[in-house]
Design an enzyme around this catalytic site. Sequence first.
Site, mmCIF file in Angstrom:
data_model
loop_
_atom_site.group_PDB
_atom_site.id
_atom_site.type_symbol
_atom_site.label_atom_id
_atom_site.label_comp_id
_atom_site.label_asym_id
_atom_site.label_seq_id
_atom_site.Cartn_x
_atom_site.Cartn_y
_atom_site.Cartn_z
ATOM 1 N N CYS A 38 40.543 48.469 46.375
ATOM 2 C CA CYS A 38 39.696 48.580 45.197
ATOM 3 C C CYS A 38 38.310 49.112 45.546
ATOM 4 O O CYS A 38 37.588 49.599 44.668
ATOM 5 C CB CYS A 38 39.568 47.238 44.475
ATOM 6 S SG CYS A 38 38.856 45.918 45.479
ATOM 7 N N ARG A 40 37.758 51.309 48.343
ATOM 8 C CA ARG A 40 37.739 52.531 49.141
ATOM 9 C C ARG A 40 39.093 53.240 49.168
ATOM 10 O O ARG A 40 40.143 52.618 48.976
ATOM 11 C CB ARG A 40 37.320 52.220 50.579
ATOM 12 C CG ARG A 40 38.296 51.366 51.362
ATOM 13 C CD ARG A 40 37.712 50.903 52.698
ATOM 14 N NE ARG A 40 36.492 50.143 52.478
ATOM 15 C CZ ARG A 40 35.261 50.606 52.694
ATOM 16 N NH1 ARG A 40 35.084 51.826 53.151
ATOM 17 N NH2 ARG A 40 34.210 49.852 52.455
ATOM 18 N N SER A 67 32.797 45.831 52.917
ATOM 19 C CA SER A 67 33.406 45.413 51.653
ATOM 20 C C SER A 67 32.331 45.133 50.604
ATOM 21 O O SER A 67 31.186 44.812 50.943
ATOM 22 C CB SER A 67 34.246 44.146 51.855
ATOM 23 O OG SER A 67 35.320 44.389 52.732
ATOM 24 N N GLY A 147 48.980 41.291 34.451
ATOM 25 C CA GLY A 147 49.223 41.715 35.823
ATOM 26 C C GLY A 147 49.733 40.564 36.665
ATOM 27 O O GLY A 147 49.262 39.427 36.521
ATOM 28 N N VAL A 148 50.696 40.840 37.527
ATOM 29 C CA VAL A 148 51.245 39.826 38.420
ATOM 30 C C VAL A 148 51.077 40.315 39.857
ATOM 31 O O VAL A 148 51.700 41.290 40.273
ATOM 32 C CB VAL A 148 52.731 39.555 38.123
ATOM 33 C CG1 VAL A 148 53.320 38.620 39.172
ATOM 34 C CG2 VAL A 148 52.895 38.956 36.729
ATOM 35 N N ASN A 149 50.215 39.644 40.609
ATOM 36 C CA ASN A 149 49.951 39.993 41.996
ATOM 37 C C ASN A 149 49.174 38.838 42.627
ATOM 38 O O ASN A 149 48.922 37.818 41.970
ATOM 39 C CB ASN A 149 49.159 41.314 42.093
ATOM 40 C CG ASN A 149 47.984 41.345 41.132
ATOM 41 O OD1 ASN A 149 47.104 40.494 41.190
ATOM 42 N ND2 ASN A 149 47.983 42.314 40.209
ATOM 43 N N LYS A 150 48.798 38.989 43.883
ATOM 44 C CA LYS A 150 48.098 37.905 44.561
ATOM 45 C C LYS A 150 46.761 37.582 43.895
ATOM 46 O O LYS A 150 46.379 36.412 43.772
ATOM 47 C CB LYS A 150 47.859 38.250 46.036
ATOM 48 C CG LYS A 150 47.244 37.090 46.825
ATOM 49 C CD LYS A 150 47.003 37.444 48.269
ATOM 50 C CE LYS A 150 46.499 36.237 49.058
ATOM 51 N NZ LYS A 150 45.301 35.610 48.465
ATOM 52 N N LEU A 151 46.048 38.603 43.462
ATOM 53 C CA LEU A 151 44.753 38.390 42.823
ATOM 54 C C LEU A 151 44.897 37.549 41.562
ATOM 55 O O LEU A 151 44.180 36.561 41.371
ATOM 56 C CB LEU A 151 44.114 39.736 42.494
ATOM 57 C CG LEU A 151 42.803 39.706 41.704
ATOM 58 C CD1 LEU A 151 41.738 38.909 42.454
ATOM 59 C CD2 LEU A 151 42.319 41.121 41.431
#
Length: 299
Positions: A38, A40, A67, A147-151
């Site tokens: 997100c 770079r 970061s 959205g389904v993801n680790k975040l």
Amino acid sequence: MINFQTINHHDYTVSERENLSRLMHIDAKIPHVYLHTCNRTEVYWGDKEISENTARHLFRVASGLESGLIGERAIQGQLKNAYQTACGEYKLSSHLHKLFQTAIHTGRRVRTETHISEGAMSHSLATIQILKDRHIDLNKKTVSIIGVNKLTEDIFKYLKSQGAKHLFLSNRNYSKAIDMAQKYGSEVIPFGEKKSLLQQTDVLICATSAPHLIINTEDIEESKSLIIFDLAFPRDVDPSLKGRAGIKLLNLDDIEQTVQSNIRLREKEVKQAEIIINQEIENLKEWQRQAVLHQTTVI
């Protein structure tokens, strides 16, 4: 010579990175490592000499010093995955192997030997903190996540721990949404019913991998009041909504700005991390001297 190109959050806004990342191109036949996060988009390729500038940049990236949220841990895994993917697709040069292996090692040292990642803010934690700062009563407000993801899973867990009771989840892949919702006791609304979802939502959190906008102006009623966190890159939410009355839209740049004050608290740890990076650069230089001396290929 090992070469690299970078489009990162230090030099460009989210909008500029979206446009420029589409233009970054390298012939697929050329062995290379492609890193996309997100913050770079970077590509590394070539053989033989590794300049100090190249090594220092990648070692700082691996250590979390480049970061948006200094010390964050996700970049370590993202860089490792990018390298492993390249290893599976190409026969990389020995110097490219050494560069990435040393970068991964350096990142591990920095996190082990300093406190730079202790309490470091992630995008998920920053989102929760903003909700707290705005005094959002999670017991009464309806929070919807797309959205389904680790975040998004991390956010789900944090919301639950903070007492959120009205949680909705939506995703284009309905079965994935069901699996995650069952783990955390939330309700799933099909993505095709997003207008209905938005009508009953007070806080919207979007973090999908869609290559295009998924929330447009016409999806939200003109009279609707809504706080939106767009954690996706490319963005999920039409940025023009930022100017609409009743809508508070925060994208990655906005969220990262809210935690910049924490960076000052880690200055001592940054200095220690840079000492480690300098040590690893000297080790890499010695490896290169030995490789030239013995004219051998070391992987």
